[in-house]
Scaffold this motif. Structure first.
Motif, PDB file in Angstrom:
ATOM      1  N   LEU A  63       0.862  -1.163   0.111  1.00  0.00           N
ATOM      2  CA  LEU A  63      -0.100   0.099  -0.034  1.00  0.00           C
ATOM      3  C   LEU A  63       0.821   1.235  -0.007  1.00  0.00           C
ATOM      4  O   LEU A  63       0.749   2.127  -0.625  1.00  0.00           O
ATOM      5  N   GLU A  64       1.938   1.125   0.766  1.00  0.00           N
ATOM      6  CA  GLU A  64       2.945   2.516   0.914  1.00  0.00           C
ATOM      7  C   GLU A  64       3.347   2.618  -0.308  1.00  0.00           C
ATOM      8  O   GLU A  64       3.791   3.652  -1.171  1.00  0.00           O
ATOM      9  N   LYS A  65       3.880   1.546  -1.079  1.00  0.00           N
ATOM     10  CA  LYS A  65       4.450   1.481  -2.435  1.00  0.00           C
ATOM     11  C   LYS A  65       3.483   2.262  -3.544  1.00  0.00           C
ATOM     12  O   LYS A  65       3.819   3.134  -4.411  1.00  0.00           O
ATOM     13  N   LYS A  66       2.175   1.873  -3.495  1.00  0.00           N
ATOM     14  CA  LYS A  66       1.198   2.183  -4.461  1.00  0.00           C
ATOM     15  C   LYS A  66       0.954   3.789  -3.932  1.00  0.00           C
ATOM     16  O   LYS A  66       0.623   4.637  -4.955  1.00  0.00           O
ATOM     17  N   MET A  67       0.881   4.316  -2.657  1.00  0.00           N
ATOM     18  CA  MET A  67       0.737   5.622  -2.303  1.00  0.00           C
ATOM     19  C   MET A  67       1.543   6.581  -2.939  1.00  0.00           C
ATOM     20  O   MET A  67       1.449   7.505  -3.574  1.00  0.00           O
ATOM     21  N   LYS A  68       2.626   6.028  -2.873  1.00  0.00           N
ATOM     22  CA  LYS A  68       4.013   6.902  -3.524  1.00  0.00           C
ATOM     23  C   LYS A  68       4.130   7.028  -5.225  1.00  0.00           C
ATOM     24  O   LYS A  68       4.169   7.868  -5.601  1.00  0.00           O
ATOM     25  N   GLN A  69       3.260   5.922  -5.480  1.00  0.00           N
ATOM     26  CA  GLN A  69       2.989   5.840  -6.995  1.00  0.00           C
ATOM     27  C   GLN A  69       2.045   7.125  -7.324  1.00  0.00           C
ATOM     28  O   GLN A  69       2.209   7.823  -8.323  1.00  0.00           O
ATOM     29  N   ILE A  70       0.964   7.145  -6.431  1.00  0.00           N
ATOM     30  CA  ILE A  70      -0.013   8.146  -6.807  1.00  0.00           C
ATOM     31  C   ILE A  70       0.290   9.487  -6.542  1.00  0.00           C
ATOM     32  O   ILE A  70      -0.026  10.387  -7.371  1.00  0.00           O
ATOM     33  N   ILE A  71       1.183   9.504  -5.353  1.00  0.00           N
ATOM     34  CA  ILE A  71       1.629  10.853  -5.090  1.00  0.00           C
ATOM     35  C   ILE A  71       2.742  11.527  -6.199  1.00  0.00           C
ATOM     36  O   ILE A  71       2.505  12.377  -6.681  1.00  0.00           O
ATOM     37  N   LYS A  72       3.266  10.672  -6.682  1.00  0.00           N
ATOM     38  CA  LYS A  72       4.353  11.175  -7.943  1.00  0.00           C
ATOM     39  C   LYS A  72       3.553  11.510  -9.004  1.00  0.00           C
ATOM     40  O   LYS A  72       4.053  12.177  -9.948  1.00  0.00           O
ATOM     41  N   SER A  73       2.314  11.058  -9.204  1.00  0.00           N
ATOM     42  CA  SER A  73       1.527  11.234 -10.449  1.00  0.00           C
ATOM     43  C   SER A  73       0.915  12.618 -10.503  1.00  0.00           C
ATOM     44  O   SER A  73       0.526  13.016 -11.471  1.00  0.00           O
ATOM     45  N   GLY A  74       0.942  13.240  -9.352  1.00  0.00           N
ATOM     46  CA  GLY A  74       0.525  14.648  -9.450  1.00  0.00           C
ATOM     47  C   GLY A  74      -1.152  14.785  -9.438  1.00  0.00           C
ATOM     48  O   GLY A  74      -1.375  15.709  -9.830  1.00  0.00           O
ATOM     49  N   GLN A  75      -1.780  13.699  -8.775  1.00  0.00           N
ATOM     50  CA  GLN A  75      -3.389  13.975  -8.987  1.00  0.00           C
ATOM     51  C   GLN A  75      -3.537  15.327  -8.225  1.00  0.00           C
ATOM     52  O   GLN A  75      -3.060  15.763  -7.317  1.00  0.00           O
ATOM     53  N   ARG A  76      -4.595  15.903  -8.856  1.00  0.00           N
ATOM     54  CA  ARG A  76      -5.243  17.232  -8.424  1.00  0.00           C
ATOM     55  C   ARG A  76      -6.452  16.972  -7.192  1.00  0.00           C
ATOM     56  O   ARG A  76      -7.549  16.152  -7.881  1.00  0.00           O
ATOM     57  N   PHE A  77      -6.554  17.412  -6.212  1.00  0.00           N
ATOM     58  CA  PHE A  77      -7.670  17.557  -5.000  1.00  0.00           C
ATOM     59  C   PHE A  77      -8.766  18.667  -5.593  1.00  0.00           C
ATOM     60  O   PHE A  77      -8.176  19.776  -5.849  1.00  0.00           O
ATOM     61  N   SER A  78      -9.700  18.076  -5.873  1.00  0.00           N
ATOM     62  CA  SER A  78     -10.783  19.249  -6.395  1.00  0.00           C
ATOM     63  C   SER A  78     -12.002  19.006  -5.706  1.00  0.00           C
ATOM     64  O   SER A  78     -12.705  17.989  -5.469  1.00  0.00           O
ATOM     65  N   ARG A  79     -12.344  20.330  -4.961  1.00  0.00           N
ATOM     66  CA  ARG A  79     -13.515  19.995  -4.058  1.00  0.00           C
ATOM     67  C   ARG A  79     -14.911  20.366  -4.769  1.00  0.00           C
ATOM     68  O   ARG A  79     -15.024  20.739  -5.919  1.00  0.00           O
ATOM     69  N   ARG A  80     -15.790  19.612  -4.205  1.00  0.00           N
ATOM     70  CA  ARG A  80     -17.337  19.479  -4.944  1.00  0.00           C
ATOM     71  C   ARG A  80     -18.470  19.645  -4.132  1.00  0.00           C
ATOM     72  O   ARG A  80     -18.323  18.728  -3.077  1.00  0.00           O
ATOM     73  N   VAL A  81     -19.352  20.389  -4.427  1.00  0.00           N
ATOM     74  CA  VAL A  81     -20.698  20.538  -3.376  1.00  0.00           C
ATOM     75  C   VAL A  81     -21.857  19.512  -3.981  1.00  0.00           C
ATOM     76  O   VAL A  81     -22.243  19.735  -5.158  1.00  0.00           O
ATOM     77  N   TYR A  82     -22.437  18.786  -3.065  1.00  0.00           N
ATOM     78  CA  TYR A  82     -23.460  17.888  -3.571  1.00  0.00           C
ATOM     79  C   TYR A  82     -24.611  19.041  -3.486  1.00  0.00           C
ATOM     80  O   TYR A  82     -24.722  19.906  -2.334  1.00  0.00           O
ATOM     81  N   GLU A  83     -25.604  19.044  -4.407  1.00  0.00           N
ATOM     82  CA  GLU A  83     -26.775  19.820  -4.145  1.00  0.00           C
ATOM     83  C   GLU A  83     -27.620  19.272  -3.375  1.00  0.00           C
ATOM     84  O   GLU A  83     -28.711  20.074  -2.929  1.00  0.00           O
ATOM     85  N   SER A  84     -27.774  17.848  -3.084  1.00  0.00           N
ATOM     86  CA  SER A  84     -28.645  17.662  -1.960  1.00  0.00           C
ATOM     87  C   SER A  84     -28.101  16.238  -1.366  1.00  0.00           C
ATOM     88  O   SER A  84     -27.073  15.640  -2.022  1.00  0.00           O
ATOM     89  N   LYS A  85     -28.737  15.897  -0.399  1.00  0.00           N
ATOM     90  CA  LYS A  85     -28.320  14.533   0.331  1.00  0.00           C
ATOM     91  C   LYS A  85     -28.783  13.219  -0.696  1.00  0.00           C
ATOM     92  O   LYS A  85     -27.913  12.397  -0.708  1.00  0.00           O
ATOM     93  N   ASP A  86     -29.817  13.333  -1.420  1.00  0.00           N
ATOM     94  CA  ASP A  86     -30.248  12.496  -2.488  1.00  0.00           C
ATOM     95  C   ASP A  86     -29.060  12.227  -3.514  1.00  0.00           C
ATOM     96  O   ASP A  86     -28.676  11.221  -3.771  1.00  0.00           O
ATOM     97  N   GLU A  87     -28.580  13.309  -3.944  1.00  0.00           N
ATOM     98  CA  GLU A  87     -27.249  13.219  -4.703  1.00  0.00           C
ATOM     99  C   GLU A  87     -26.209  12.513  -4.352  1.00  0.00           C
ATOM    100  O   GLU A  87     -25.687  11.893  -4.695  1.00  0.00           O
ATOM    101  N   ALA A  88     -25.653  12.935  -3.059  1.00  0.00           N
ATOM    102  CA  ALA A  88     -24.836  11.936  -2.322  1.00  0.00           C
ATOM    103  C   ALA A  88     -25.066  10.697  -2.199  1.00  0.00           C
ATOM    104  O   ALA A  88     -24.193   9.745  -2.186  1.00  0.00           O
ATOM    105  N   ARG A  89     -26.146  10.173  -1.582  1.00  0.00           N
ATOM    106  CA  ARG A  89     -26.409   8.953  -1.412  1.00  0.00           C
ATOM    107  C   ARG A  89     -26.644   8.040  -2.709  1.00  0.00           C
ATOM    108  O   ARG A  89     -26.034   6.869  -2.591  1.00  0.00           O
ATOM    109  N   ALA A  90     -26.860   8.567  -3.915  1.00  0.00           N
ATOM    110  CA  ALA A  90     -26.985   8.156  -5.139  1.00  0.00           C
ATOM    111  C   ALA A  90     -25.554   7.632  -5.434  1.00  0.00           C
ATOM    112  O   ALA A  90     -25.223   6.521  -5.826  1.00  0.00           O
TER     113      ALA A  90
END
Length: 687
Positions: free
Chosen positions: A116-143
């Motif tokens: 898992l640590e090896k896989k984490m370092k691969q993800i980190i190296k790839s530079g994935q971007r963290f993007s915040r998103r707001v759910y319009e409703s609880k139902d959308e989040a539940r789905a």
């Protein structure tokens, strides 16, 4: 020093920050910004109006917390990638690290963690971007999270009357964070989360998984069994390595481990959790600590008293501890009930409690007769054994126990005397801690919060807090606020002490109490003949003997100063025929009150030296043919150095002088020889 700037309306914080040329790489890289109300925001955050913020760098506590929270997301992504079907619990940052809880088919193995640590370092190296998103409703989040039962529970809790446990969903909005492919922008993974996060995974420069354990959803054993994976993350590889070295050193110093190796104390199952017994060697150290602090209390004007371990329930209502403190007291014992031959109650029973604190009984001593202002300050002190029902999950060696002795004292003063008494107590405490080798401190001022657990008027709290704060500032020590951390009856000051490897321990406390004197109707006759209520000031110098013992064990890594060491001197003959020579030396030392013995065992001399070095004996006296002929002994110290052929009388004087001076450093050839006469014996190193 933090950098403050304004983020214009409609502009991302990161874009506004770039105008300032602030670092985006290395241990000082800016990871989030903080608004004036203390809220942390992503660098992608766009305010609706011009907003003043401060930049938060990686190498700050807040920056590290954001890095660790982001690392927890990377861990969860790695787990779901490597173990399809895993359900997600929660993954918060914690002190010095992070964890994430998983509902997984099989417990994780050490090999799994490496993968898992090896896989984490691969993800980190790839530079994935963290993007915040707001759910319009609880139902959308539940789905979206229909296959994540624990997340669904958190969604359902959102907006409930008490959402304090909704750890992954914060603020007024229901939000998720997606990990996006840096090239295509495609969503790779996501999690229900309040954030904030670092801009990309490359802002997690150093991470390591440390262990896994069993866990329960929301800490309730009635809930599902989960697997918790712990890790740590830092702003640089250097900071990570320094932390790992500290952990390794802390493990070597663990007082629970040393307690067994040095035969100091144990926790028999037959007694129950958090109830230690001290073995003879540990008993010596404990007695020395108690004797010293008792003598210091007497020097500082305290009178020694004694109180029982148990009391009627009513006493703790008078003091206010019931109901405020009931959860940490052991359940009551119902006694004194009498019945006739037919089983009918002829005398009702009553509840007794094991005491969790000594102050109510000291109040009874104060109240036992009339008091004059001429008697104040009246200072009462005892080693009172108290019992607190700590939950099994927080009991930890000697530092968190259920039965312990407090060096508990209470000063009864006029309101005008309170400030001087607090100053006197703080000086006493700092001097005592220094006597035991702790000399780096800061103070923490615990004040009333918004909870309804506090009693007393606003004016009383304000006056008491002001006095404590003034004394703390006068001390010149750093003062850290702790809003909401006060006892229910008044504010307090805690002395936080650093140990030999830089860890901070809460030690002594001083508490200002204007409530118990009222509850017990305590009064004294003032100079004008009127009756007035005293102020009560609580102080515990060690906190508890057991906790202080545990802290000292780790501070000294078991190598206690010679004045505290259970065995101060051991004689080791080179051969059996030199044993009588050493016995004469040891007899003289014992007459001086020094704890000394001769090892007449069958082991060879070198093995005896190794054994007693491992047992942290400060002075080892060796004797062979030349020593005996010269009426001398040779010294061997814990660090392997030696001083050879010291005349017996001089050796005894120098050992006694070292111990009587209560020096806290370990004796070595260099230190010992520096105090010798001009014709000192040769110093050698023999490892």
């Amino acid at each position: 020093m933090s950098t403050t700037f304004t983020v214009p309306a409609g502009v991302a914080a990161g874009a506004a920050m770039r105008e300032l040329d602030l670092p985006n790489k290395g241990p000082e890289a800016i990871v989030v910004v903080k608004t004036t109300d203390g809220t942390l925001k992503d660098l992608s955050w766009v305010p609706a109006e011009d907003t003043e913020v401060s930049a938060v760098s990686s190498n700050t506590d807040e920056g590290r917390s954001v890095i660790r929270h982001s690392a927890a997301h990377v861990l969860a992504q790695a787990v779901q990638d490597g173990f399809p079907g895993t359900k997600l619990g929660i993954g918060p940052p914690i002190k010095d690290g992070f964890y994430y809880d998983f509902d997984v088919a099989e417990p994780f193995t050490p090999e799994d963690l490496k993968g898992l640590e090896k896989k984490m370092k691969q993800i980190i190296k790839s530079g994935q971007r963290f993007s915040r998103r707001v759910y319009e409703s609880k139902d959308e989040a539940r789905a979206e999270l229909a296959n994540e039962p624990y997340k669904l529970e958190l969604i359902d809790d959102k907006g409930a009357a008490d959402d304090s446990e909704v750890m992954e969903v914060g603020g007024a909005e229901l939000t998720a964070y997606d990990n996006l492919n840096p090239r295509t922008g495609e969503r790779v993974w996501g999690d229900l989360c309040r954030g904030p996060h670092v801009p990309t995974t490359k802002y997690i420069p150093a991470v390591k998984l440390t262990r896994s354990s069993a866990a329960y959803w929301r800490g309730d054993q009635a809930n599902a069994d989960l697997q918790r994976v712990y890790g740590t993350a830092w702003e640089s590889e250097e900071a990570l390595q320094a932390h790992l070295e500290l952990l390794a050193e802390a493990e070597k110093r663990d007082h629970r481990k040393l307690g067994v190796e040095l035969d100091l104390f144990s926790f028999p199952d037959e007694l129950g959790s958090g109830l230690p017994v001290f073995h003879p060697k540990g008993g010596i150290i404990k007695r020395e600590m108690e004797d010293y602090v008792r003598s210091k209390h007497i020097e500082n004007g305290f009178q020694y008293v004694g109180t029982p371990h148990i009391s009627k329930e009513h006493l703790f209502h008078l003091s206010g501890h019931l109901p405020y403190y009931a959860d940490t007291m052991f359940p009551p014992l119902h006694v004194d009930e009498e019945r006739d031959a037919d089983g009918q109650i002829t005398k009702p029973g009553q509840d007794y409690y094991l005491k969790a604190m000594n102050c109510p009984m000291h109040n009874l001593i104060f109240r036992s007769r009339g008091r004059s202002y001429r008697e104040l300050p009246l200072r009462l002190f005892e080693f009172g054994h108290v019992y607190r029902y700590e939950k099994s999950g927080v009991v930890h060696g000697l530092t968190r126990v259920r039965g312990f002795a407090q060096d508990d004292s209470h000063s009864y003063v006029t309101p005008e005397q309170a400030k001087d008494e607090i100053r006197h107590l703080l000086d006493f405490i700092l001097g005592l801690l220094r006597d035991f080798g702790l000399d780096e401190f800061y103070l923490e001022l615990s004040t009333r919060g918004d909870s309804d657990k506090f009693i007393g008027s606003d004016e009383q709290w304000a006056a008491a807090t002001e006095i404590l704060e003034e004394v703390c500032i006068e001390s010149g020590l750093d003062l850290v606020p702790d809003p909401g951390g006060a006892a229910f009856y008044g504010p307090k000051v805690s002395v936080q002490a650093k140990d030999a490897i830089g860890r901070t321990w809460q030690m002594s406390t001083i508490q200002y109490d204007f409530n118990q004197p009222a509850g017990f109707d305590l009064e004294y006759t003032a100079a004008d003949g009127t009756k007035k209520q005293p102020v009560m000031i609580h102080s515990a110098k060690f906190g508890s003997i057991e906790r202080f013992f545990g802290v000292l064990t780790e501070h000294y890594a078991g190598a206690f100063p010679a004045w505290l060491a259970p065995v101060q001197v051991v004689g080791i003959p080179v051969a059996d025929q030199f044993g009588d020579h050493l016995e004469a030396v040891i007899r003289d030392l014992r007459k001086r009150g020094i704890r000394a013995e001769v090892d007449h065992g069958d082991d060879r001399m070198q093995k005896k030296i190794r054994n007693h070095t491992t047992q942290k004996v400060p002075f080892m006296l060796l004797a062979g043919e030349r020593d005996q002929a010269a009426g001398a002994v040779s010294f061997r110290f814990r660090d392997g150095t030696q001083v050879n052929e010291v005349p017996v009388a001089e050796a005894a004087d120098r050992i006694a002088g070292w111990i009587d001076s209560r020096r806290n450093e370990s004796p070595t050839a260099a230190l010992f020889d520096a105090e010798s006469a001009p014709a000192a014996a040769a110093v050698t190193t023999d490892s």
